[in-house]
Design a protein around this motif. Sequence first.
Motif, PDB file in Angstrom:
ATOM      1  N   LYS A   1      -8.160  55.555  18.827  1.00  0.00           N
ATOM      2  CA  LYS A   1      -7.135  56.551  19.153  1.00  0.00           C
ATOM      3  C   LYS A   1      -6.361  56.139  20.411  1.00  0.00           C
ATOM      4  O   LYS A   1      -5.126  56.265  20.468  1.00  0.00           O
ATOM      5  CB  LYS A   1      -7.788  57.919  19.363  1.00  0.00           C
ATOM      6  N   ALA A   2      -7.071  55.633  21.414  1.00  0.00           N
ATOM      7  CA  ALA A   2      -6.436  55.210  22.665  1.00  0.00           C
ATOM      8  C   ALA A   2      -5.484  54.040  22.411  1.00  0.00           C
ATOM      9  O   ALA A   2      -4.398  53.964  23.014  1.00  0.00           O
ATOM     10  CB  ALA A   2      -7.498  54.810  23.684  1.00  0.00           C
ATOM     11  N   PHE A   3      -5.882  53.151  21.516  1.00  0.00           N
ATOM     12  CA  PHE A   3      -5.010  52.028  21.176  1.00  0.00           C
ATOM     13  C   PHE A   3      -3.708  52.532  20.563  1.00  0.00           C
ATOM     14  O   PHE A   3      -2.615  52.077  20.926  1.00  0.00           O
ATOM     15  CB  PHE A   3      -5.717  51.080  20.202  1.00  0.00           C
TER      16      PHE A   3
ATOM     17  N   TRP B   1     -16.204  47.622  21.826  1.00  0.00           N
ATOM     18  CA  TRP B   1     -15.932  46.268  21.352  1.00  0.00           C
ATOM     19  C   TRP B   1     -15.827  46.220  19.820  1.00  0.00           C
ATOM     20  O   TRP B   1     -14.976  45.498  19.281  1.00  0.00           O
ATOM     21  CB  TRP B   1     -17.009  45.307  21.842  1.00  0.00           C
ATOM     22  N   LYS B   2     -16.659  46.993  19.140  1.00  0.00           N
ATOM     23  CA  LYS B   2     -16.567  47.035  17.670  1.00  0.00           C
ATOM     24  C   LYS B   2     -15.198  47.548  17.218  1.00  0.00           C
ATOM     25  O   LYS B   2     -14.647  47.083  16.211  1.00  0.00           O
ATOM     26  CB  LYS B   2     -17.689  47.903  17.096  1.00  0.00           C
ATOM     27  N   ALA B   3     -14.646  48.498  17.977  1.00  0.00           N
ATOM     28  CA  ALA B   3     -13.298  48.991  17.663  1.00  0.00           C
ATOM     29  C   ALA B   3     -12.261  47.884  17.880  1.00  0.00           C
ATOM     30  O   ALA B   3     -11.329  47.720  17.076  1.00  0.00           O
ATOM     31  CB  ALA B   3     -12.966  50.206  18.527  1.00  0.00           C
TER      32      ALA B   3
ATOM     33  N   LYS C   1     -12.287  45.517  15.019  1.00  0.00           N
ATOM     34  CA  LYS C   1     -11.553  46.066  13.866  1.00  0.00           C
ATOM     35  C   LYS C   1     -10.049  45.879  14.050  1.00  0.00           C
ATOM     36  O   LYS C   1      -9.341  45.463  13.125  1.00  0.00           O
ATOM     37  CB  LYS C   1     -11.881  47.545  13.674  1.00  0.00           C
ATOM     38  N   LEU C   2      -9.549  46.199  15.246  1.00  0.00           N
ATOM     39  CA  LEU C   2      -8.111  46.057  15.517  1.00  0.00           C
ATOM     40  C   LEU C   2      -7.668  44.599  15.353  1.00  0.00           C
ATOM     41  O   LEU C   2      -6.587  44.319  14.831  1.00  0.00           O
ATOM     42  CB  LEU C   2      -7.790  46.542  16.933  1.00  0.00           C
TER      43      LEU C   2
ATOM     44  N   ARG D   1      -9.228  42.260  13.434  1.00  0.00           N
ATOM     45  CA  ARG D   1      -9.293  41.892  12.013  1.00  0.00           C
ATOM     46  C   ARG D   1      -8.151  42.509  11.211  1.00  0.00           C
ATOM     47  O   ARG D   1      -7.673  41.918  10.242  1.00  0.00           O
ATOM     48  CB  ARG D   1     -10.635  42.339  11.417  1.00  0.00           C
ATOM     49  N   ASP D   2      -7.724  43.697  11.623  1.00  0.00           N
ATOM     50  CA  ASP D   2      -6.633  44.382  10.904  1.00  0.00           C
ATOM     51  C   ASP D   2      -5.252  43.860  11.303  1.00  0.00           C
ATOM     52  O   ASP D   2      -4.244  44.307  10.756  1.00  0.00           O
ATOM     53  CB  ASP D   2      -6.711  45.892  11.148  1.00  0.00           C
ATOM     54  N   GLY D   3      -5.212  42.947  12.265  1.00  0.00           N
ATOM     55  CA  GLY D   3      -3.957  42.292  12.615  1.00  0.00           C
ATOM     56  C   GLY D   3      -3.080  43.025  13.620  1.00  0.00           C
ATOM     57  O   GLY D   3      -1.926  42.642  13.836  1.00  0.00           O
ATOM     58  N   TYR D   4      -3.633  44.045  14.278  1.00  0.00           N
ATOM     59  CA  TYR D   4      -2.840  44.776  15.272  1.00  0.00           C
ATOM     60  C   TYR D   4      -2.833  44.078  16.633  1.00  0.00           C
ATOM     61  O   TYR D   4      -1.986  44.357  17.471  1.00  0.00           O
ATOM     62  CB  TYR D   4      -3.378  46.197  15.442  1.00  0.00           C
TER      63      TYR D   4
END
Length: 275
Positions: free
Chosen positions: A92-94, A123-125, A128-129, A131-134
Amino acid sequence: MATHLADTTVLNNGIKMPWLGLGVWKVKEGDEVQRAILSAIETGYRAIDTAAVYGNEAGVGDAIRDSGIARDQLFITTKVWNSDQGYETTLKAFDESMKKLRLDYLDLYLVHWPVQGKYLDTWKALEKLYRDGYVRAIGVSNFHVHHLEDLKQNSEIVPAVDQVEYHPLLTQKELLAYCKENGIQMEAWSPLMQGNLDQPVLVEIGQKYGKSPAQVILRWDLQNGVVTIPKSVTPERIRQNADVFDFTLTAEEMEQISRLNQNKRFGPDPDNFDF
């Protein structure tokens, strides 16, 4: 060795990161941060380092758009703050940071401090970011060796960067060696010791090259293989901080500067920080 402001280091995932950038800690939102960034970009800087807690992400985004420089020519970093750490709260912060920056992607996202009991989920979040390309690269800030070891044992991606307090009074030799051995790029915040530059050794070496103590420190950073992000809002100082590529410190001078170490912090110790 960095020989030009446009030179880059290659991170452990192949992404290129400028050796020298502009930090905007304590730079006021709005005109002040925009002017500083536009001055830096005009000088030739291509890396800007901000954070959610700095409160100036919107101004950073405005300056990026006003600069006229193609987005893929810039390297933008921001960080998740301590109160937002945890898996879902980090995601959410991202999103909030990206809305303020008004960017489609981020070059580097950092965990701002190793909040005990939370930074692994944070770090897990970030994984994910990534790997999702963000985000093109993910890293940490203010992590000691034991924090990095904890991540290593409990995650899948090695941080690309560890941004820490680093300067001649705090050389962090063990951490720098660990980062080099593990393919983590160390990056210096507060490289200019928050203005405490009155060290005779730095003055003497600077006089030899016609450089200021600040320029000597930034050159020392670069020759130690450390990315550096000095903060300034003054155009002339921004230009001076970038004018460190036309001289090279000798091995003896590098050692003289390193011997100034007192393990002195101007910021908090990550192991004793009241989160």
